[in-house]
Design a protein around this motif. Structure first.
Motif, PDB file in Angstrom:
ATOM      1  N   THR A   1     -68.611  41.855  10.955  1.00  0.00           N
ATOM      2  CA  THR A   1     -67.423  43.287  10.533  1.00  0.00           C
ATOM      3  C   THR A   1     -65.996  42.647  11.121  1.00  0.00           C
ATOM      4  OG1 THR A   1     -69.337  44.447  11.041  1.00  0.00           O
ATOM      5  CG2 THR A   1     -66.816  45.420  11.040  1.00  0.00           C
ATOM      6  N   ARG A   2     -66.178  41.604  12.301  1.00  0.00           N
ATOM      7  CA  ARG A   2     -64.672  42.081  12.276  1.00  0.00           C
ATOM      8  C   ARG A   2     -63.996  40.943  11.552  1.00  0.00           C
ATOM      9  NH1 ARG A   2     -67.722  42.339  17.242  1.00  0.00           N
ATOM     10  NH2 ARG A   2     -66.661  39.960  18.035  1.00  0.00           N
ATOM     11  N   LEU A   3     -64.593  39.517  12.197  1.00  0.00           N
ATOM     12  CA  LEU A   3     -64.094  39.009  11.074  1.00  0.00           C
ATOM     13  C   LEU A   3     -64.204  38.836   9.973  1.00  0.00           C
ATOM     14  CD1 LEU A   3     -63.955  35.875  10.683  1.00  0.00           C
ATOM     15  CD2 LEU A   3     -66.172  35.468  10.108  1.00  0.00           C
ATOM     16  N   GLY A   4     -64.548  39.194   8.810  1.00  0.00           N
ATOM     17  CA  GLY A   4     -64.353  40.219   7.720  1.00  0.00           C
ATOM     18  C   GLY A   4     -62.773  41.028   7.932  1.00  0.00           C
ATOM     19  N   MET A   5     -62.352  41.655   8.727  1.00  0.00           N
ATOM     20  CA  MET A   5     -61.235  43.302   8.782  1.00  0.00           C
ATOM     21  C   MET A   5     -60.277  41.459   9.139  1.00  0.00           C
ATOM     22  SD  MET A   5     -60.011  44.823  11.796  1.00  0.00           S
ATOM     23  CE  MET A   5     -58.982  43.570  12.372  1.00  0.00           C
ATOM     24  N   TRP A   6     -60.615  40.775   9.907  1.00  0.00           N
ATOM     25  CA  TRP A   6     -58.974  39.720  10.328  1.00  0.00           C
ATOM     26  C   TRP A   6     -59.029  39.005   8.901  1.00  0.00           C
ATOM     27  CZ3 TRP A   6     -55.563  40.420  13.663  1.00  0.00           C
ATOM     28  CH2 TRP A   6     -55.682  40.992  14.816  1.00  0.00           C
ATOM     29  N   VAL A   7     -60.074  38.423   7.215  1.00  0.00           N
ATOM     30  CA  VAL A   7     -59.539  37.622   7.205  1.00  0.00           C
ATOM     31  C   VAL A   7     -58.442  38.218   5.738  1.00  0.00           C
ATOM     32  CG1 VAL A   7     -60.817  36.680   4.707  1.00  0.00           C
ATOM     33  CG2 VAL A   7     -61.652  36.186   6.835  1.00  0.00           C
ATOM     34  N   HIS A   8     -59.370  39.453   5.908  1.00  0.00           N
ATOM     35  CA  HIS A   8     -58.681  40.717   4.768  1.00  0.00           C
ATOM     36  C   HIS A   8     -56.622  40.795   5.337  1.00  0.00           C
ATOM     37  CE1 HIS A   8     -57.948  44.383   2.832  1.00  0.00           C
ATOM     38  NE2 HIS A   8     -58.357  44.171   1.727  1.00  0.00           N
ATOM     39  N   PHE A   9     -56.924  41.631   6.390  1.00  0.00           N
ATOM     40  CA  PHE A   9     -55.764  40.672   7.126  1.00  0.00           C
ATOM     41  C   PHE A   9     -54.515  40.245   7.097  1.00  0.00           C
ATOM     42  CE2 PHE A   9     -52.981  40.350  10.657  1.00  0.00           C
ATOM     43  CZ  PHE A   9     -52.121  41.919  11.222  1.00  0.00           C
ATOM     44  N   THR A  10     -54.992  38.690   7.009  1.00  0.00           N
ATOM     45  CA  THR A  10     -54.482  37.793   7.180  1.00  0.00           C
ATOM     46  C   THR A  10     -53.648  37.604   5.601  1.00  0.00           C
ATOM     47  OG1 THR A  10     -55.367  36.912   9.123  1.00  0.00           O
ATOM     48  CG2 THR A  10     -54.299  34.901   8.017  1.00  0.00           C
ATOM     49  N   THR A  11     -54.982  37.743   4.455  1.00  0.00           N
ATOM     50  CA  THR A  11     -54.983  37.088   3.258  1.00  0.00           C
ATOM     51  C   THR A  11     -54.163  38.360   2.239  1.00  0.00           C
ATOM     52  OG1 THR A  11     -57.261  37.629   2.788  1.00  0.00           O
ATOM     53  CG2 THR A  11     -56.488  35.715   3.401  1.00  0.00           C
ATOM     54  N   GLN A  12     -53.950  39.261   2.758  1.00  0.00           N
ATOM     55  CA  GLN A  12     -53.674  39.982   1.354  1.00  0.00           C
ATOM     56  C   GLN A  12     -51.876  40.516   1.543  1.00  0.00           C
ATOM     57  OE1 GLN A  12     -53.989  44.190   1.902  1.00  0.00           O
ATOM     58  NE2 GLN A  12     -55.192  45.134   0.069  1.00  0.00           N
ATOM     59  N   VAL A  44     -63.363  46.850   7.572  1.00  0.00           N
ATOM     60  CA  VAL A  44     -62.504  45.774   6.617  1.00  0.00           C
ATOM     61  C   VAL A  44     -60.733  46.019   5.619  1.00  0.00           C
ATOM     62  CG1 VAL A  44     -62.673  43.662   5.083  1.00  0.00           C
ATOM     63  CG2 VAL A  44     -64.353  44.600   6.517  1.00  0.00           C
ATOM     64  N   ASN A  45     -60.912  46.691   5.307  1.00  0.00           N
ATOM     65  CA  ASN A  45     -59.846  47.625   4.343  1.00  0.00           C
ATOM     66  C   ASN A  45     -58.566  47.648   5.212  1.00  0.00           C
ATOM     67  OD1 ASN A  45     -59.650  46.975   1.769  1.00  0.00           O
ATOM     68  ND2 ASN A  45     -59.865  49.737   1.365  1.00  0.00           N
ATOM     69  N   VAL A  46     -58.910  48.033   5.952  1.00  0.00           N
ATOM     70  CA  VAL A  46     -58.174  48.823   7.689  1.00  0.00           C
ATOM     71  C   VAL A  46     -56.803  47.377   7.561  1.00  0.00           C
ATOM     72  CG1 VAL A  46     -57.365  49.298   9.574  1.00  0.00           C
ATOM     73  CG2 VAL A  46     -58.837  50.517   8.280  1.00  0.00           C
ATOM     74  N   GLY A  47     -57.509  46.031   7.826  1.00  0.00           N
ATOM     75  CA  GLY A  47     -57.472  45.036   8.268  1.00  0.00           C
ATOM     76  C   GLY A  47     -55.800  44.617   7.427  1.00  0.00           C
ATOM     77  N   GLY A  48     -56.072  44.472   6.465  1.00  0.00           N
ATOM     78  CA  GLY A  48     -54.956  43.620   5.445  1.00  0.00           C
ATOM     79  C   GLY A  48     -53.975  44.665   4.691  1.00  0.00           C
ATOM     80  N   PHE A  49     -54.563  46.121   4.860  1.00  0.00           N
ATOM     81  CA  PHE A  49     -52.893  47.013   4.716  1.00  0.00           C
ATOM     82  C   PHE A  49     -52.072  47.448   5.696  1.00  0.00           C
ATOM     83  CE2 PHE A  49     -56.334  48.465   1.117  1.00  0.00           C
ATOM     84  CZ  PHE A  49     -54.790  48.390   0.220  1.00  0.00           C
ATOM     85  N   THR A  50     -53.479  47.422   7.181  1.00  0.00           N
ATOM     86  CA  THR A  50     -52.361  47.209   8.326  1.00  0.00           C
ATOM     87  C   THR A  50     -51.052  45.994   8.629  1.00  0.00           C
ATOM     88  OG1 THR A  50     -54.137  48.256   9.572  1.00  0.00           O
ATOM     89  CG2 THR A  50     -52.522  47.396  11.082  1.00  0.00           C
ATOM     90  N   ALA A  51     -51.782  44.901   7.920  1.00  0.00           N
ATOM     91  CA  ALA A  51     -50.678  44.381   7.919  1.00  0.00           C
ATOM     92  C   ALA A  51     -49.432  44.622   6.711  1.00  0.00           C
ATOM     93  CB  ALA A  51     -51.575  43.079   7.554  1.00  0.00           C
ATOM     94  N   SER A  52     -49.462  45.073   5.453  1.00  0.00           N
ATOM     95  CA  SER A  52     -49.280  45.035   4.399  1.00  0.00           C
ATOM     96  C   SER A  52     -48.017  46.255   5.133  1.00  0.00           C
ATOM     97  CB  SER A  52     -49.606  45.664   3.367  1.00  0.00           C
ATOM     98  OG  SER A  52     -50.393  44.249   3.216  1.00  0.00           O
ATOM     99  N   MET A  53     -48.289  46.998   6.032  1.00  0.00           N
ATOM    100  CA  MET A  53     -47.283  48.053   6.185  1.00  0.00           C
ATOM    101  C   MET A  53     -46.691  47.721   8.088  1.00  0.00           C
ATOM    102  SD  MET A  53     -48.985  52.070   6.910  1.00  0.00           S
ATOM    103  CE  MET A  53     -50.579  51.477   8.021  1.00  0.00           C
ATOM    104  N   THR A  54     -47.237  46.627   8.441  1.00  0.00           N
ATOM    105  CA  THR A  54     -46.237  46.281   9.853  1.00  0.00           C
ATOM    106  C   THR A  54     -45.557  45.007   8.584  1.00  0.00           C
ATOM    107  OG1 THR A  54     -47.965  45.762  11.272  1.00  0.00           O
ATOM    108  CG2 THR A  54     -46.063  44.499  11.703  1.00  0.00           C
TER     109      THR A  54
END
Length: 437
Positions: free
Chosen positions: A231-242, A364-374
């Motif tokens: 789960t945590r790996l999936g979140m960070w993958v989503h964070f880093t790529t999207q 997982v989905n929180v990751g990418g959108f948090t990075a996008s907002m930042t």
């Protein structure tokens, strides 16, 4: 088939798939498609919005940031709701909310009212994608998961194309209120279809949840899901790529191409369309590769990050305006960011049992959108501080990519080992389950 399931449900067999599965899942994906058209509709109406509400660029960007903030903040609650209430109820609520938001936006006369409507739209939008992922997992065999998820993302991106190619023309022809109110009618049609036709799962494949829900359910559900390295790996993958592709499409791509690279609006629009088309094409390729070669997940994700960083660096370091071939390459590569982010769900899915799939997808989905907002905020702040230097603004991308890569490398081995343990455990359990004749 096993004989001892609580509801006569097959314990160790996948859902069958088939035409009915395609029809039910297709209805869910249509909801996601419409939600994407509503989410991105402001992108083609930005200039109209500045005139209608008499606002500047900073106030305009607040629309996008607020929408992403609501979307990201809703992901874990929505995941919990999907696991608890099922897909149909959550999707129905989502359609009601994003349709009401789009209707309200059509008739808003003040900036405050328009913001409230976009927040309402974002809340409904947040309920769609996790529901679609859950729907695919409940109607199709697990081996189809990567392809089903990528196709869902591809169809969602097609909603972006509709916004760019259709809604923009309707806005010019019929004006603000008629365009937004008319598009919201599609939500009303969807609401009727979802209520009458959508089903959570095939007959005989219900997930058996505990009938007792106490005050600690939410905490236990989140903690158990978070403890899984996948789960945590999936979140960070989503964070880093999207986020590089999301930020470019949602807000800063057009200003960068026009003000930073000297293109006209038509040429910049064509490059933004290229990002969408690349996303759709790469999504099909990634889905097939992961379905056939499970070990390709991490190399594809990390490879996408590396190529994105390299091309962005080349564009930003190029003296003067970058040549057109390099901008085309950049937009093509940015199109791979969305499909690469879907790989995050392919790490979380096998790490969690069916009753936690919604919660896992939400995390997982929180990751990418948090990075996008930042990044949306960072680029804006750096542009203001440097007098409009896009080179400084987009440099923030590399900071978030570096953070994400460190976390992916840290968790990759743990997640792989845990996955192996679950596979071995499931095989042992299958051997000891009594089989009816």
């Amino acid at each position: 088939m096993s004989a001892g399931s609580p509801l006569g449900v097959p314990v160790h067999s996948d859902p069958p798939g088939g035409y009915r599965a395609v029809g039910v899942w297709g209805l869910g994906v249509t909801v996601y498609f419409v939600a994407i058209t509503y989410r991105t509709s402001l992108g083609v109406a930005a200039l109209d919005a500045t005139r209608r509400f008499d606002i500047n660029a900073s106030a305009l960007s607040t629309f996008s940031i607020l929408q992403l903030l609501v979307y990201a903040g809703m992901q874990i609650p929505v995941g919990l709701l999907v696991d608890r209430l099922g897909t149909k109820k959550v999707l129905t609520l989502g359609v009601v909310l994003f349709t009401a938001g789009q209707f309200g936006f059509a008739f808003s006369e003040s900036y405050a009212a328009a913001l409230a409507c976009r927040a309402l739209l974002g809340c409904g939008d947040a309920m769609t994608f996790i529901s679609v992922l859950r729907l695919g997992a409940r109607w199709f065999p697990a081996r189809r998961g990567p392809v089903i998820a990528q196709i869902a993302g591809l169809i969602g991106m097609a909603g972006n194309l509709v916004t760019t190619l259709v809604l923009a023309r309707l806005l010019g022809a019929f004006g603000w209120t008629a365009t937004f109110a008319g598009s919201a009618l599609g939500g009303l049609v969807l609401l009727v279809l979802v209520v009458t036709l959508l089903r959570d799962h095939p007959k005989g494949y219900a997930v058996v949840n505990s009938p007792h829900v106490d005050g600690g359910y939410v905490r236990r559900q989140i903690l158990r899901t978070w403890r899984e390295p996948g789960t945590r790996l999936g979140m960070w993958v989503h964070f880093t790529t999207q986020f590089p592709g999301m930020v470019f499409l949602l807000l800063w791509g057009m200003p960068f191409l026009v003000d930073g690279q000297g293109l006209d609006r038509a040429g910049a629009g064509e490059l933004l369309t290229l990002v969408v088309l690349s996303n759709m094409a790469v999504g099909l390729v990634f889905g097939q590769l992961i379905a056939r070669h499970h070990a390709a997940r991490a190399p594809l994700a990390l490879g996408t990050v590396a190529v994105t960083a390299a091309v962005w660096a080349s564009v930003l370091l190029w003296p003067g305006h970058a040549p057109m071939w390099l901008l085309v390459l950049l937009c093509t590569v940015l199109g791979a960011c969305g499909p690469a982010s879907m790989i995050g769900f392919d790490f979380a899915r096998p790490a969690n049992p069916p009753e936690r799939q919604g919660t896992a997808s939400g995390i997982v989905n929180v990751g990418g959108f948090t990075a996008s907002m930042t990044t949306l905020l960072a680029v804006g702040v750096l542009l203001d501080l440097t007098g409009g230097s896009f080179r400084a603004g987009f440099a923030s991308i590399f900071v978030l990519q570096a953070l994400g890569v460190v976390q992916i490398l840290r968790l990759r081995g743990r997640a792989r080992e845990r996955e192996r343990e679950r596979v071995v455990a499931s095989r042992v359990e299958a051997v000891h389950v009594p089989v009816s004749r």
